[in-house]
Scaffold this active site. Structure first.
Site, PDB file in Angstrom:
ATOM      1  N   GLU A   1      -0.212  -1.324   5.466  1.00 37.72           N
ATOM      2  CA  GLU A   1       1.025  -0.930   6.616  1.00 37.72           C
ATOM      3  C   GLU A   1       0.778   0.377   6.999  1.00 37.72           C
ATOM      4  OE1 GLU A   1       4.511   0.567   8.229  1.00 37.72           O
ATOM      5  OE2 GLU A   1       3.618   1.216   6.106  1.00 37.72           O
TER       6      GLU A   1
ATOM      7  N   ASP B   1       0.827  -1.224  -0.126  1.00 40.15           N
ATOM      8  CA  ASP B   1       0.005   0.111  -0.006  1.00 40.15           C
ATOM      9  C   ASP B   1       0.883   1.166  -0.063  1.00 40.15           C
ATOM     10  OD1 ASP B   1       0.603  -0.866   2.740  1.00 40.15           O
ATOM     11  OD2 ASP B   1      -0.925   0.649   3.439  1.00 40.15           O
TER      12      ASP B   1
HETATM   13 ZN   LIG Z   1       6.327   2.381   4.353  1.00 40.52          ZN
END
Ligand SMILES: [Zn+2]
Length: 409
Positions: free
Chosen positions: A161, A96
């Site tokens: 994340e 992401d």
């Molecule tokens: Zn990162």
């Protein structure tokens, strides 16, 4: 084995790394918290690359999330058998990215990766595609030469994340924690310094608090008829500074070495100048040395708020926005730290140092599970910025360093 042939092979893979970077950048993978539809398409493209490397095991671990159209957040684990039994070497990167932010600050389209002055520019090229492509290239070099690394290698590509890892690494560890062992060497290439000498092994605890200071709105010409929430909020901000004195420990592993308590965001109050505001909202970002218990910090904050209420007659509502007690640090003697130190010395001729940082990496999720993870990459320190970039030389050198760690011991 002749490591020079590996390093030459990796050099020759630079055009491939650039091609992967361009493909990955072209598929924005933004989580639902940031208004995106998740990582599915990017992860599919990534899987097509991983499959070319014919992993011995390829696992897809999808975390259900009905906020995204496909209904899940994709996580992937690729395992490549080593020449010897023993601990695995893991490299965990995330798919992401954060949104590009103000497009006017970009010199080019954030989702078209460009090569410019020996750098790749685009959203995600550093954070965290640098880790993705360098670790893939390290594995590809062994494959292309028909070799197996000494250690079994696991590449993990996780979602979510940037928004806390609940649907990323936390989910992977919950479902397949059996894959990992405390003897393994776990690298998270998602932070470091420009010299490649920062090995992050410890984080501060993180506490973000929201404060709503409630007074009473009135006309600015008759302040006695109201209660100025902005004045009280300003006083509260100053009062909170006493936290530095209450939590004075210093740990030279960190820079800055002490705990920090910083007022940050301030929400808008009244739109016009001639109204005394009745409600002010601001936030405090606390980064606290892992030795302290965050509940103690919270208790102190409540007491400071009560003191202000009594003195100024306002009401203070508090809300915890983020609460992450730091897990115990990875030991500076852990194999992953030693292996990275050796590799950085071999490739760069520099001495790397285990250090602590202000908090917020996915490595904390590993450490919470008793797994010794180190955050390391040769960083351009441009993550989340406009014109995010990665020097091409870093893609190559970091792939070499991963390959060197694959051979550790
Ligand atoms: Zn990162």
């Amino acid at each position: 084995m002749d490591f020079d042939s590996i390093t030459r092979k990796i050099e020759s893979l630079l055009p491939t790394m650039i091609e992967w970077q361009k493909g990955l950048t072209a598929i924005p993978a933004i989580g639902p918290e940031n208004g995106g539809d998740g990582e599915l398409n990017k992860s599919r493209y990534l899987k097509s690359i991983v499959e070319i490397l014919s992993p011995d095991t390829l696992l897809e671990i999808n975390a259900p999330d009905d906020r995204v159209p496909c209904g899940y957040r994709p996580n992937m684990v690729a395992l490549f058998k080593g020449a010897k039994p023993g601990p695995k070497v893991w490299v965990l990167s995330h798919t992401d990215v954060v949104p590009p932010g103000d497009l006017n600050l970009w010199n080019s389209d954030p989702f078209v990766a460009l090569v410019e002055n020996d750098r790749l520019v685009g959203r995600g090229v550093e954070d965290d595609q640098h880790g993705i492509v360098s670790s893939l290239a390290a594995v590809a070099a062994f494959k292309d030469l028909g070799l197996r690394p000494s250690h079994e290698v696991g590449l993990v590509f996780v979602a979510d994340e940037e928004a806390g890892s609940r649907y990323g690494l936390s989910y992977v560890l919950r479902e397949r924690g059996d894959l990992f062992s405390p003897d393994d060497l776990i690298i998270v290439p998602d932070g470091g310094n420009e010299e490649g000498t920062l090995i992050e092994i410890s984080e501060k605890s993180m506490l973000w608090m929201k404060f709503s200071v409630i007074g009473q709105q009135c006309h600015a010409s008759t302040p006695e008829k109201g209660l100025n929430s902005l004045k009280a909020a300003a006083q509260l901000i100053l009062d909170l500074d006493v936290l530095h004195k209450k939590f004075p420990l210093i740990d030279p592993l960190f820079s800055p070495p002490g705990s920090t308590f910083e007022p940050t965001r301030k929400d808008a109050n009244v739109p016009n100048v001639n109204t005394i505001p009745g409600k002010d909202v601001f936030y405090l970002d606390c980064r606290v040395l892992p030795e302290y218990d965050l509940t103690l910090v919270k208790e102190n904050i409540f007491r400071i708020c009560q003191g202000l209420e009594q003195r100024m007659g306002v009401r203070v509502e508090t809300e915890v926005v983020q609460y992450a007690q730091a897990p115990p640090p990875t030991s500076s003697d852990a194999s992953v730290v030693k292996a990275l130190e050796e590799a950085v010395k071999y490739i760069y001729g520099r001495d790397a140092q285990p250090r602590g940082i202000g908090g917020g990496t996915v490595a904390a999720v590993f450490r919470q599970a008793g797994l010794p993870a180190a955050v390391w990459v040769t960083s351009s320190e441009s993550a989340h910025q406009p014109n995010e970039f990665v020097p091409l030389a870093n893609l190559v050198s970091d792939a070499r360093i991963f390959a060197h760690v694959f051979q550790y011991g």
